[in-house]
Design an enzyme around this catalytic site. Structure first.
Site, PDB file in Angstrom:
ATOM      1  N   LEU A  84      -4.692  35.843  -6.767  1.00  0.00           N
ATOM      2  CA  LEU A  84      -3.692  35.465  -5.785  1.00  0.00           C
ATOM      3  C   LEU A  84      -4.299  34.569  -4.722  1.00  0.00           C
ATOM      4  O   LEU A  84      -5.324  33.950  -4.942  1.00  0.00           O
ATOM      5  CB  LEU A  84      -3.083  36.734  -5.174  1.00  0.00           C
ATOM      6  CG  LEU A  84      -2.297  37.595  -6.166  1.00  0.00           C
ATOM      7  CD1 LEU A  84      -1.870  38.898  -5.526  1.00  0.00           C
ATOM      8  CD2 LEU A  84      -1.086  36.845  -6.695  1.00  0.00           C
ATOM      9  N   ILE A  85      -3.692  34.538  -3.570  1.00  0.00           N
ATOM     10  CA  ILE A  85      -4.114  33.622  -2.518  1.00  0.00           C
ATOM     11  C   ILE A  85      -5.401  34.076  -1.841  1.00  0.00           C
ATOM     12  O   ILE A  85      -5.655  35.268  -1.710  1.00  0.00           O
ATOM     13  CB  ILE A  85      -2.992  33.441  -1.472  1.00  0.00           C
ATOM     14  CG1 ILE A  85      -3.283  32.239  -0.590  1.00  0.00           C
ATOM     15  CG2 ILE A  85      -2.777  34.719  -0.682  1.00  0.00           C
ATOM     16  CD1 ILE A  85      -2.082  31.761   0.188  1.00  0.00           C
ATOM     17  N   THR A  86      -6.195  33.098  -1.449  1.00  0.00           N
ATOM     18  CA  THR A  86      -7.411  33.391  -0.694  1.00  0.00           C
ATOM     19  C   THR A  86      -7.751  32.193   0.189  1.00  0.00           C
ATOM     20  O   THR A  86      -7.184  31.130   0.046  1.00  0.00           O
ATOM     21  CB  THR A  86      -8.575  33.775  -1.622  1.00  0.00           C
ATOM     22  OG1 THR A  86      -9.622  34.328  -0.854  1.00  0.00           O
ATOM     23  CG2 THR A  86      -9.064  32.581  -2.417  1.00  0.00           C
ATOM     24  N   PHE A  87      -8.684  32.410   1.061  1.00  0.00           N
ATOM     25  CA  PHE A  87      -9.113  31.364   1.995  1.00  0.00           C
ATOM     26  C   PHE A  87     -10.554  30.979   1.677  1.00  0.00           C
ATOM     27  O   PHE A  87     -11.473  31.365   2.362  1.00  0.00           O
ATOM     28  CB  PHE A  87      -8.991  31.873   3.440  1.00  0.00           C
ATOM     29  CG  PHE A  87      -9.352  30.836   4.460  1.00  0.00           C
ATOM     30  CD1 PHE A  87      -8.488  29.811   4.772  1.00  0.00           C
ATOM     31  CD2 PHE A  87     -10.576  30.885   5.107  1.00  0.00           C
ATOM     32  CE1 PHE A  87      -8.821  28.841   5.703  1.00  0.00           C
ATOM     33  CE2 PHE A  87     -10.926  29.927   6.043  1.00  0.00           C
ATOM     34  CZ  PHE A  87     -10.041  28.913   6.342  1.00  0.00           C
ATOM     35  N   HIS A  88     -10.749  30.296   0.579  1.00  0.00           N
ATOM     36  CA  HIS A  88     -12.050  29.727   0.209  1.00  0.00           C
ATOM     37  C   HIS A  88     -11.874  28.842  -0.990  1.00  0.00           C
ATOM     38  O   HIS A  88     -10.758  28.670  -1.454  1.00  0.00           O
ATOM     39  CB  HIS A  88     -13.124  30.805  -0.026  1.00  0.00           C
ATOM     40  CG  HIS A  88     -12.830  31.758  -1.131  1.00  0.00           C
ATOM     41  ND1 HIS A  88     -13.096  31.494  -2.440  1.00  0.00           N
ATOM     42  CD2 HIS A  88     -12.306  32.995  -1.099  1.00  0.00           C
ATOM     43  CE1 HIS A  88     -12.745  32.531  -3.188  1.00  0.00           C
ATOM     44  NE2 HIS A  88     -12.261  33.448  -2.397  1.00  0.00           N
ATOM     45  N   CYS A 120      -6.905  37.580  -1.434  1.00  0.00           N
ATOM     46  CA  CYS A 120      -7.044  37.915  -2.852  1.00  0.00           C
ATOM     47  C   CYS A 120      -5.971  38.884  -3.330  1.00  0.00           C
ATOM     48  O   CYS A 120      -6.099  39.473  -4.397  1.00  0.00           O
ATOM     49  CB  CYS A 120      -8.433  38.463  -3.161  1.00  0.00           C
ATOM     50  SG  CYS A 120      -9.751  37.316  -2.751  1.00  0.00           S
TER      51      CYS A 120
END
Length: 166
Positions: A84-88, A120
């Site tokens: 899913l979504i993450t910041f990296h 995540c």
């Protein structure tokens, strides 16, 4: 170089946009797949400007959510990695025995970027940085030699800065 260990070329791209880094990574993957190429195994190091990435399980993230995150000043990329979504940077993507990894080593990252997502997709778990854990500023430049040493030990290889590659 230590006998019996695979050499891994280290290329430090510095601070680069996610899109540019992804193009460089894809070029290296293509070269590695090219049977006529003699490009060695390569570890790319870089820092991104703020970016959110989302993997192939993207159902909970409609276009409106993408626009909201972009409005915060971050880039947004839909990727071919799992999760899913993450910041990296990119997550793990495997194909034809090549693994292209994105490792997020939060050194002195502004942690408030994570307040806008469920990192995540793991509910109830947080994220941290080396600076928070050590109660002092830790830069990527300071952390990189330790990362390379650990990488070398874990993968039983010899890391070569780009200038050492013949």
């Amino acid at each position: 170089m230590t006998l019996g260990k695979t050499a891994v070329r280290v290329v430090n791209l510095g601070r680069i946009s996610y899109g540019q880094a992804l193009q460089v990574q894809q070029k290296h993957v293509r070269q590695h797949l090219d049977k006529t190429s003699d490009v060695p195994n390569t570890l790319l190091l870089c820092e991104h400007h703020p970016v959110y990435t989302i993997g192939i399980r993207q159902a909970p993230y409609p276009p409106e959510e993408e626009e909201r995150l972009k409005g915060l000043g971050a880039e947004f990329f839909r990727t071919n990695r799992g999760g899913l979504i993450t910041f990296h940077g990119p997550g793990i993507h495997c194909g034809r025995y090549i693994t292209s990894h994105g490792i997020a080593l939060n050194c002195n990252t502004e942690m408030n970027w994570f307040d806008n997502i469920v990192p995540c997709g793991i509910v109830g778990k947080g994220v941290t940085s080396l600076s928070l854990e050590l109660s002092r500023d830790v830069t990527a430049a300071e952390a990189t030699p330790y990362l390379l040493e650990s990488f070398s030990k874990r993968f039983n290889c010899h890391v070569l800065p780009e200038r050492e590659v013949l």
